[in-house]
Design a protein around this motif. Structure first.
Motif, PDB file in Angstrom:
ATOM      1  N   ASP A 126       0.779  -1.228  -0.071  1.00  0.00           N
ATOM      2  CA  ASP A 126       0.265  -0.064   0.375  1.00  0.00           C
ATOM      3  C   ASP A 126       0.699   1.029  -0.126  1.00  0.00           C
ATOM      4  OD1 ASP A 126      -2.885  -1.613  -0.220  1.00  0.00           O
ATOM      5  OD2 ASP A 126      -2.351  -1.666   2.065  1.00  0.00           O
ATOM      6  N   ASP A 127       1.610   2.534   0.990  1.00  0.00           N
ATOM      7  CA  ASP A 127       1.823   3.479   0.785  1.00  0.00           C
ATOM      8  C   ASP A 127       2.733   3.503   2.077  1.00  0.00           C
ATOM      9  OD1 ASP A 127      -0.344   4.874  -0.631  1.00  0.00           O
ATOM     10  OD2 ASP A 127      -1.259   5.077   0.750  1.00  0.00           O
ATOM     11  N   ARG A 128       3.087   1.851   2.259  1.00  0.00           N
ATOM     12  CA  ARG A 128       3.726   1.765   3.718  1.00  0.00           C
ATOM     13  C   ARG A 128       5.773   1.329   3.312  1.00  0.00           C
ATOM     14  NH1 ARG A 128       5.895  -1.314   7.678  1.00  0.00           N
ATOM     15  NH2 ARG A 128       3.550  -2.801   7.580  1.00  0.00           N
ATOM     16  N   PRO A 129       6.197   1.488   3.344  1.00  0.00           N
ATOM     17  CA  PRO A 129       7.704   0.922   2.691  1.00  0.00           C
ATOM     18  C   PRO A 129       8.086  -0.129   3.754  1.00  0.00           C
ATOM     19  CG  PRO A 129       8.463   2.575   3.869  1.00  0.00           C
ATOM     20  CD  PRO A 129       7.092   3.125   3.939  1.00  0.00           C
ATOM     21  N   VAL A 130       7.991  -1.807   3.269  1.00  0.00           N
ATOM     22  CA  VAL A 130       7.992  -2.245   4.042  1.00  0.00           C
ATOM     23  C   VAL A 130       9.503  -3.056   3.421  1.00  0.00           C
ATOM     24  CG1 VAL A 130       5.564  -3.517   3.932  1.00  0.00           C
ATOM     25  CG2 VAL A 130       6.527  -4.100   1.959  1.00  0.00           C
ATOM     26  N   ALA A 131      10.657  -3.040   2.534  1.00  0.00           N
ATOM     27  CA  ALA A 131      11.180  -4.125   1.545  1.00  0.00           C
ATOM     28  C   ALA A 131      12.366  -3.508   0.957  1.00  0.00           C
ATOM     29  CB  ALA A 131      10.652  -5.876   1.787  1.00  0.00           C
ATOM     30  N   LEU A 132      13.438  -3.811   1.037  1.00  0.00           N
ATOM     31  CA  LEU A 132      14.691  -3.036   0.388  1.00  0.00           C
ATOM     32  C   LEU A 132      14.510  -4.692  -1.008  1.00  0.00           C
ATOM     33  CD1 LEU A 132      16.129  -0.802  -1.401  1.00  0.00           C
ATOM     34  CD2 LEU A 132      17.961  -2.416   0.787  1.00  0.00           C
ATOM     35  N   PHE A 133      14.870  -4.531  -1.886  1.00  0.00           N
ATOM     36  CA  PHE A 133      14.731  -6.113  -2.748  1.00  0.00           C
ATOM     37  C   PHE A 133      15.800  -5.389  -4.062  1.00  0.00           C
ATOM     38  CE2 PHE A 133      12.812  -8.266  -6.773  1.00  0.00           C
ATOM     39  CZ  PHE A 133      13.797  -9.827  -5.821  1.00  0.00           C
ATOM     40  N   ASP A 179      19.524 -16.878 -15.664  1.00  0.00           N
ATOM     41  CA  ASP A 179      19.811 -16.967 -13.908  1.00  0.00           C
ATOM     42  C   ASP A 179      19.517 -15.684 -13.877  1.00  0.00           C
ATOM     43  OD1 ASP A 179      20.501 -19.675 -13.780  1.00  0.00           O
ATOM     44  OD2 ASP A 179      22.182 -19.397 -13.370  1.00  0.00           O
ATOM     45  N   VAL A 180      18.830 -15.220 -12.319  1.00  0.00           N
ATOM     46  CA  VAL A 180      18.539 -13.658 -12.291  1.00  0.00           C
ATOM     47  C   VAL A 180      18.631 -13.657 -10.565  1.00  0.00           C
ATOM     48  CG1 VAL A 180      17.205 -12.189 -11.957  1.00  0.00           C
ATOM     49  CG2 VAL A 180      16.713 -12.951 -13.838  1.00  0.00           C
ATOM     50  N   GLY A 181      19.740 -13.523  -9.940  1.00  0.00           N
ATOM     51  CA  GLY A 181      19.714 -13.689  -8.693  1.00  0.00           C
ATOM     52  C   GLY A 181      19.450 -12.282  -8.208  1.00  0.00           C
ATOM     53  N   VAL A 182      18.935 -12.391  -6.328  1.00  0.00           N
ATOM     54  CA  VAL A 182      18.055 -11.545  -5.781  1.00  0.00           C
ATOM     55  C   VAL A 182      19.162 -11.405  -4.454  1.00  0.00           C
ATOM     56  CG1 VAL A 182      16.206 -11.947  -7.110  1.00  0.00           C
ATOM     57  CG2 VAL A 182      16.334 -13.364  -5.390  1.00  0.00           C
ATOM     58  N   HIS A 183      18.473  -9.919  -3.923  1.00  0.00           N
ATOM     59  CA  HIS A 183      18.747 -10.475  -2.727  1.00  0.00           C
ATOM     60  C   HIS A 183      17.601  -9.462  -1.962  1.00  0.00           C
ATOM     61  CE1 HIS A 183      23.566  -9.131  -4.060  1.00  0.00           C
ATOM     62  NE2 HIS A 183      22.884 -10.551  -3.535  1.00  0.00           N
ATOM     63  N   VAL A 184      17.067 -10.008  -1.014  1.00  0.00           N
ATOM     64  CA  VAL A 184      15.679  -9.423  -0.335  1.00  0.00           C
ATOM     65  C   VAL A 184      16.500  -9.323   1.147  1.00  0.00           C
ATOM     66  CG1 VAL A 184      13.527 -10.312   0.543  1.00  0.00           C
ATOM     67  CG2 VAL A 184      14.945 -11.179  -1.370  1.00  0.00           C
ATOM     68  N   PHE A 185      15.676  -7.787   1.796  1.00  0.00           N
ATOM     69  CA  PHE A 185      15.500  -7.561   2.640  1.00  0.00           C
ATOM     70  C   PHE A 185      14.688  -7.012   3.745  1.00  0.00           C
ATOM     71  CE2 PHE A 185      16.258  -4.404   6.072  1.00  0.00           C
ATOM     72  CZ  PHE A 185      17.313  -5.254   6.772  1.00  0.00           C
ATOM     73  N   VAL A 186      13.778  -7.846   4.342  1.00  0.00           N
ATOM     74  CA  VAL A 186      12.702  -7.219   4.989  1.00  0.00           C
ATOM     75  C   VAL A 186      12.426  -5.924   6.221  1.00  0.00           C
ATOM     76  CG1 VAL A 186      10.348  -8.406   5.981  1.00  0.00           C
ATOM     77  CG2 VAL A 186      11.561  -9.283   4.084  1.00  0.00           C
ATOM     78  N   GLY A 187      12.144  -5.420   5.884  1.00  0.00           N
ATOM     79  CA  GLY A 187      12.337  -4.150   6.845  1.00  0.00           C
ATOM     80  C   GLY A 187      11.575  -4.319   8.247  1.00  0.00           C
ATOM     81  N   PRO A 188      11.844  -3.822   9.347  1.00  0.00           N
ATOM     82  CA  PRO A 188      11.358  -3.870  10.780  1.00  0.00           C
ATOM     83  C   PRO A 188       9.804  -3.292  10.541  1.00  0.00           C
ATOM     84  CG  PRO A 188      12.727  -2.349  10.567  1.00  0.00           C
ATOM     85  CD  PRO A 188      12.513  -2.488   9.144  1.00  0.00           C
ATOM     86  N   ILE A 189       9.174  -5.014  10.807  1.00  0.00           N
ATOM     87  CA  ILE A 189       7.767  -4.201  11.597  1.00  0.00           C
ATOM     88  C   ILE A 189       6.870  -3.063  12.703  1.00  0.00           C
ATOM     89  CG2 ILE A 189       5.541  -5.281  12.234  1.00  0.00           C
ATOM     90  CD1 ILE A 189       6.660  -8.005  11.527  1.00  0.00           C
TER      91      ILE A 189
END
Length: 931
Positions: free
Chosen positions: A818-825, A845-855
């Motif tokens: 919605d309007d809240r930042p939740v992760a860095l991808f 192949d596609v590489g990914v890095h995922v960082f889920v932001g704090p609640i």
């Protein structure tokens, strides 16, 4: 012999032959090709020869297998087989011997240990069956009860009554057509056993002109003894928890001529004896004297045995007759084992081919009339509406004390009468029948049963609807409500009362949080982890109480062989009898309250109750820990990264640990199944790992993500949707995908984002100037330590993302829900990144890095929040048709991230040392059958 091998998308073998005997040959050959290492390990276990290639750690089992005469019992039982069954078993053995050289050539464990494939004998499948089930009835619990009564008094037996940690259990349920959407019955469940890799059950189909059956086979044993669906009738079993094995306390002496005599009801009598040698890799061989009395083989003590003649647990002198006559220099105390298979030279293998030919529940019923060991509860249903709920096996009729303790061999009243107990059976009432090892149908046959929590929970869940389908069974399989938590939480609640001394603020907060907990042992739950930590501390506190001290010395120092430690170690016995011990009996109420108080303070002091702490989840503590004869690093493969699990011992999802010893899961569902009697093609199944026992093969671990999520894969019976093998391959090959599968193979996916109601997820390219404050705050938190920027300044972080923004091959997104930042991808092209040099790249192949932001602080934790975000990330990447596989390489120490990726469908790749971290590669392949 003429036969064909087909495979489905999961590598599950579908075997077709012109006759039942040709099919048995094909089953044996397939088992040897797919599971050569497992089969040869099991053969050596049955013969007491594993130490020759596994080393000194295996000596205790080999000694037990030799002394228990497993192989000799198998020979005797084989000699009693009817001619047709013997020929059928022989065909299977011929197939094993034909396939072993090829199977061993592709299994790296053989080269690592120097083991050469041996030759199976006609009786070897019976020996494998005996070895697999000899401890199934938990006869060592009789040693425990004997010692508990002798050391603490008779009341101690009831105080520790429980389903002990060394036994195996299962769930199973039958739903009649009155309560299903199709009007036909459903059978479902999951056998709980020690989890082994490769798994103890093999999914397989066996088809010939006489029958066409799908089911779960035990590798090394022909047919489908426990779980099968012929298209017209299906059956399933659980452990009845029956008591059918007895222990006898023996007096032995050696005569001047070297022979051994045993004291029986009529005085001294001859005992058979011989000496065998157990070879040990890199160590001296071990000599074992094999003694058999009129009761059975001696498994503890005796002449020249490592146990001391004066070890605790030997007969009390006042109970023994005068044993000093005859001029013997020494009288040894020993324990012998009596079981129906050896006493009657019968296992019931004639039931196996009969089950394959069954078309009605009456056929299943008649086949199982000849079953012997182990004793099971059986459920069956057929397409004509027939139902079956019965016990099967042989339980001897004898003195009641035989079911409780190791009894004196010299007392006539403890001899077997030669009669067997009637086997209970029941009607299916209210459209449901549940079997979960509880004290229900099989109560007249046993002494200890599982706590009733699983059975009650299954029945309650099933009673909530009357339109069940095969797809709905997963909700039952994966239920994680912990009914046994009440006993401990009631004591926690009592400590919160106004009439008790105050707890510390941290302990009080922890107690309040646990009392609000929903009692679900979910993998992502921090409350479940805190409960488990508290429970473990309580178990250790109870075990250390002076009242139980006399039982601690059974293992420290050892009084019995190490094989029996799971039944005799005090902490596990306390752990599995926790509800009973907390309710009263051996430990005074004041002391129980003090132990719980101390455990609450200990757990809170470790951080579980402090504000902002309690970050550990149950899945981080409760990790899969399967038994493997040889760890992967012994033959050059990377060490396994085993995922975290939901569930607990008394949950329907019964993933058992040993509280107070380890949170790791040693036992759990060795398979899950749903048999649909309306349409066999609508049936479902899954195993913990895969169809293949060959490390590195495409089907070695491909079902693990499904098993972790509680999903099942379809049973495919349409031959046109299978891939035919023209010959048995030298190495496993991935089959073609079926034309229209219900789901793609594990590690293959077509993600369509999170479910409706989750909100709108948008991927907004990172603006290094606009977003720097938020990104820097996230990546420099302690929870972001695996991101590798913990010490980076604001300017350094901005510089990194400005560089990424300048590249066409790397992209960074701030993900908004919605309007809240939740992760860095972040995504990258591996061929344009140094990481691409550390694994075998593939086109697409596609590489990914995922960082889920704090609640947000104070926000309520949402179930499956992280999983739903991950599906959004994966759908975003797969939206590009050029992407064929997603690659991730989290820090190998970040087990939480690896668990989440595995549960989403990723499969494990290599573990490598990158310049900045140890990395665990994981892969997710696009499912080309669904887009």
């Amino acid at each position: 012999m003429s036969s064909e091998v087909f495979r489905d998308a999961w590598g599950i073998p579908h075997l077709r032959a012109d006759s039942a005997r040709e099919l048995a040959f094909a089953q044996g050959r397939n088992a040897a090709v797919d599971r050569a290492w497992q089969l040869e390990t099991e053969r050596h276990r049955a013969e007491g020869g594993t130490a020759a290639f596994l080393g000194a750690d295996a000596v205790e089992w080999d000694r037990f297998a030799r002394r228990a005469l497993l192989a000799d019992t198998a020979r005797r039982c084989h000699a009693r087989l009817d001619r047709d069954t013997a020929r059928w078993v022989a065909a299977y053995v011929d197939g094993v011997n034909a396939g072993l050289p090829q199977g061993a050539a592709q299994a790296p464990e053989f080269a690592a240990t120097g083991l050469a494939p041996g030759r199976w004998q006609p009786w070897t499948p019976l020996a494998v069956w005996l070895s697999t089930h000899i401890l199934f009835a938990g006869f060592p619990a009789k040693l425990w009860r004997y010692e508990a009564a002798r050391r603490l008094g008779p009341d101690a037996v009831a105080a520790f009554a429980t389903d002990g940690p060394g036994t195996a259990g299962s769930n199973g349920w039958l739903i009649t057509g009155d309560r299903t959407a199709t009007g036909a019955a459903l059978l479902a469940g999951d056998p709980h056993r020690f989890i082994e890799a490769p798994g103890v059950y093999q999914q397989i189909r066996l088809a010939c002109p006489e029958f066409d059956v799908v089911g779960l086979a035990v590798p090394g044993v022909p047919g489908l003894a426990h779980f099968g669906h012929t298209g017209r009738v299906a059956w399933a079993i659980t452990n009845a928890m029956a008591d059918y094995q007895d222990l006898y306390r023996e007096h032995l002496r050696r005569a001047p001529d070297g022979s051994v005599r045993a004291l029986g009801p009529d005085g001294w009598e001859p005992a058979a004896s011989r000496t065998e040698t157990v070879a040990v890799a890199d160590a001296d061989p071990v000599r074992v004297e094999i003694v058999e009395t009129a009761r059975g083989p001696v498994i503890i003590g005796g002449p020249d045995a490592p146990e001391s003649p004066d070890a605790p647990g030997n007969p009390d002198a006042p109970e023994s007759p005068d044993a000093s006559d005859g001029g013997a220099d020494t009288i040894w105390n020993a324990v012998s084992l009596r079981c129906p298979a050896r006493a009657g030279a019968e296992l019931g293998f004639s039931a196996l081919p009969s089950l394959l030919r069954a078309t009605t529940v009456g056929d299943v019923d008649r086949a199982l009339d000849g079953w012997v060991e182990p004793v099971n509860v059986v459920q069956a249903a057929d397409t004509e509406g027939g139902l079956l709920h019965r016990t099967a096996g042989r339980v001897p009729v004898r003195h009641p004390d035989n079911s409780l303790y190791a009894v004196p061999a010299w007392r006539k009243e403890h001899a077997w009468t030669g009669a067997y107990a009637p086997l209970p059976r029941a009607d299916v009432r209210d459209g449901l029948a549940v079997m979960a090892n509880a004290r229900e149908l099989a109560a007249p046959l046993g002494t200890e049963f599982a706590a009733p929590h699983r059975a009650r929970r299954i029945r309650r869940l099933l009673a909530s609807a009357d339109d069940w389908t095969a797809d709905g069974m997963g909700a039952i399989h994966t239920d994680v409500h912990l009914g046994s938590a009440r006993a401990l939480l009631d004591l926690v609640a009592a400590l919160q009362g106004p009439d008790t001394p105050p707890l510390s603020p941290a302990a009080s907060a922890l107690g309040a949080r646990l009392l609000r907990w929903d009692r679900r042992m979910a993998a992502e739950s921090t409350d479940a982890a805190s409960y488990a930590l508290l429970r473990a501390a309580v178990v250790r506190g109870l075990a250390a109480h002076p009242a139980l001290a006399p039982l601690a010395e059974l293992v420290h120092p050892p009084s019995y062989p190490a094989t029996f430690t799971p039944w005799l170690a005090l902490v596990p016995r306390v752990a599995f009898a926790l509800e009973t011990l907390l309710g009263g009996g051996l430990i005074p109420a004041r002391d129980r309250a003090a132990i719980v108080r101390a455990a609450l303070e200990e757990t809170a002091g470790a951080g579980a109750g402090e504000a902002g702490a309690g970050e550990r989840t149950w899945g981080e503590l409760h990790r899969l820990a399967p038994w493997q004869a040889l760890p992967p690093d012994a033959y050059g493969h990377a060490p396994e990264v085993w995922p975290g699990l939901a569930g607990d011992h008394d949950c329907v999802l019964s993933t058992s640990s040993v509280p107070g010893i380890t949170h790791h899961s040693l036992r759990g569902p060795a398979a899950r199944y749903v048999w649909d009697l309306a349409d066999r093609e609508n049936s479902r199944w899954v195993v913990p790992f895969g169809a293949s026992g060959v490390p590195g093969g495409p089907h070695h671990r491909d079902q693990l993500p499904y098993w972790l999520r509680g999903d099942l894969v379809p049973v495919v019976t349409d031959w046109t949707r299978l891939t035919r093998e023209t010959s048995v391959p030298e190495a496993p090959e991935a089959p073609k995908a079926p034309e229209a599968p219900a789901a793609g193979p594990a590690g293959a996916a077509a993600f369509h984002g999170p479910p409706a109601g989750f909100g709108t997820v948008r991927f907004v390219p990172v603006d290094p100037d606009r977003d720097i404050d938020l990104i820097h705050a996230w990546v420099t938190q302690e929870r972001g330590r695996f991101w590798g920027m913990g010490d980076a300044t604001r300017d350094q972080v901005r510089e990194i993302y400005a560089f990424l923004d300048s590249l066409d091959t790397h992209h960074a997104y701030l993900v908004r829900r919605d309007d809240r930042p939740v992760a860095l991808f972040q995504t990258y092209q591996p061929e344009a990144d140094p990481i691409g040099d550390f694994y075998d790249r593939l086109p697409g192949d596609v590489g990914v890095h995922v960082f889920v932001g704090p609640i947000d602080p104070g926000a309520e934790r949402e179930p499956d929040y992280t999983r739903h975000l991950l599906t959004a990330f994966l759908a975003h990447v797969f939206a590009d048709p050029a992407c064929r596989r997603i690659v991730a390489e989290p820090d190998a120490r970040n087990t939480r991230a690896i668990d989440r990726l595995l549960s989403t469908g990723f499969t494990l790749g290599p573990r490598v040392e990158l310049p900045d971290k140890p990395a665990q590669f994981v892969f997710l392949t696009r499912d080309l059958t669904t887009g």
